[in-house]
Motif scaffolding. Structure first.
Motif, PDB file in Angstrom:
ATOM      1  N   GLU A 257     -44.841 -12.573  -3.228  1.00  0.00           N
ATOM      2  CA  GLU A 257     -45.143 -13.899  -2.695  1.00  0.00           C
ATOM      3  C   GLU A 257     -45.327 -14.904  -3.834  1.00  0.00           C
ATOM      4  O   GLU A 257     -44.902 -16.064  -3.733  1.00  0.00           O
ATOM      5  N   LYS A 258     -45.950 -14.463  -4.907  1.00  0.00           N
ATOM      6  CA  LYS A 258     -46.125 -15.329  -6.084  1.00  0.00           C
ATOM      7  C   LYS A 258     -44.766 -15.732  -6.653  1.00  0.00           C
ATOM      8  O   LYS A 258     -44.544 -16.906  -7.005  1.00  0.00           O
TER       9      LYS A 258
ATOM     10  N   LYS B 209     -43.135 -18.377  -4.480  1.00  0.00           N
ATOM     11  CA  LYS B 209     -43.719 -19.696  -4.708  1.00  0.00           C
ATOM     12  C   LYS B 209     -43.285 -20.290  -6.043  1.00  0.00           C
ATOM     13  O   LYS B 209     -43.253 -21.509  -6.202  1.00  0.00           O
TER      14      LYS B 209
END
Length: 395
Positions: A109-110, A113
């Motif tokens: 997820e990082k 982003k």
């Protein structure tokens, strides 16, 4: 006087909190709302403290007394039972929440982003899937080096040595992320350096002398197979030498054909920074011709399969196979090596200008700015010269 079960069952709530002692610090707390909770008062390190053992009747009188005895043994051994209980609670959380699978998902997820390309995220997920069964359910703080090695050996056993190294690197990223967020103390992949089967370094196939490059260009420009997008892509790979993914995934709104500039968004660059490339007249004419075929689409190099799909890197490589170049002689990414080698050999251009055009930049911010600013005009002249050389060879 010690409690008994009959006495406890008869206890009724009042408008005030009641406490019924069983001895040894253990007592039953009856709240106004009717709940009956086991507590144990004790002293440790000169301080008055309180333990909670749970709710009656879920925790019976006999069970509460067992817990009291366990607590007293800990106190006698110089261990604070409240501290031990908190540690056990944290350990339980770690085992259920701080698993490798959960930390891996947080890391992915990082990366999303941060703007990593969708294709990159897909590859990362696939790599992690190879060790999910072995490591996914495990608390990261408990995973040791041999356990990671065992999971990687399974990949090696299939002959996928390069994949094993890639997965090891990704596992290491998970642990470094876990360390940074306070959920692990060390990275077990560090001890695995040298433990995996070494992968020989192979360079992408490329044509790197002028005569052979001229023959390649003539073959590309005379190629009549495949779609207009594939033919245009091969020509522009030779003229602009971007990374294949930067070109084939490009949108029409990135090209300013009037100003002669291509703005590659950071999401598609290797360094995750936007990159400008000057467009020489030869590239502009090819793009204008391509626009007649795919200008009604968002994607400049749309696939024959569908308007929403771009051509693949394999499509370009297959085209090279059809014009007579094997995978050991030339691949689409090889146009970068061709340009880099021949531009440097020409002796006409500053090596840093060539590196800036290739988007090969270091980690120093000042040096990056220097590349973009000082060398832009030289990059324009270099791009025009390179395109003119190509035009001369394909006449």
């Amino acid at each position: 006087m010690p409690l008994n079960d009959l006495q406890i069952k008869k206890l009724r709530a009042t408008d005030k909190q009641l406490k019924k002692a069983d001895g040894g610090g253990l007592y039953l707390e009856i709240n106004p709302k009717g709940s009956k909770l086991w507590r144990m008062a004790y002293r440790f390190g000169g301080k008055q403290k309180l333990l909670s053992f749970g709710k009656y009747p879920e925790v019976s009188l006999a069970k509460a007394r067992e817990k009291r005895l366990e607590a007293k043994i800990l106190i006698a051994d110089g261990v604070d039972p409240q501290v031990k209980k908190n540690e056990e609670r944290k350990q339980a959380i770690a085992e259920t929440q701080n698993t490798f699978s959960n930390l891996k998902n947080e890391l992915i997820e990082k990366k999303v982003k941060e703007g990593r390309a969708a294709s990159t995220i897909t590859k990362i997920k696939w790599c992690f899937s190879l060790v999910e069964d072995a490591l996914g359910h495990r608390a990261v703080a408990e995973i040791k080096s041999p356990e990671v090695l065992d999971a990687l050996r399974v990949i090696e056993a299939k002959g996928n040595y390069e994949t094993a190294h890639r997965v090891r690197g990704l596992i290491g990223e998970v642990f470094r992320y876990a360390i940074a967020t306070g959920r692990a103390d060390y990275d077990p992949t560090f001890a695995l350096k040298g433990a995996l089967i070494a992968v020989p370094v192979t360079h992408r196939a490329a044509v790197t002398d002028w005569k052979a490059f001229e023959e390649l260009l003539k073959a590309v420009w005379s190629y009549e197979g495949a779609s207009p997008a594939t033919r245009a892509a091969l020509k522009l790979m030779a003229i602009l030498y971007p990374r294949p993914g930067e070109l084939r995934l490009s949108r029409w709104n990135e090209f300013d054909l009037e100003k002669g500039v291509w703005e590659i968004p950071k999401e598609r660059t290797k360094m995750r920074r936007p990159h400008q490339k000057p467009l020489p007249p030869l590239a502009i004419s090819i793009l204008k011709e391509l626009h007649e075929w795919s200008g009604d689409c968002e994607l400049a190099f749309r696939s024959d399969i569908g308007r929403a799909k771009p051509i693949s890197e394999n499509t370009m490589n297959q085209a090279l196979r059809r014009i007579g170049y094997s995978s050991t002689e030339m691949v689409s990414h090889g146009f970068r090596a061709s340009a880099s080698t021949l531009l440097n050999e020409s002796g006409k251009w500053d090596a840093d200008a060539i590196e800036a055009e290739l988007a090969h930049v270091g980690s120093d911010e000042i040096r990056r700015a220097y590349h973009r600013g000082k060398y832009w005009e030289e990059r324009i002249r270099m791009s025009n010269w390179w395109a003119e050389e190509i035009a001369g060879m394909v006449k």
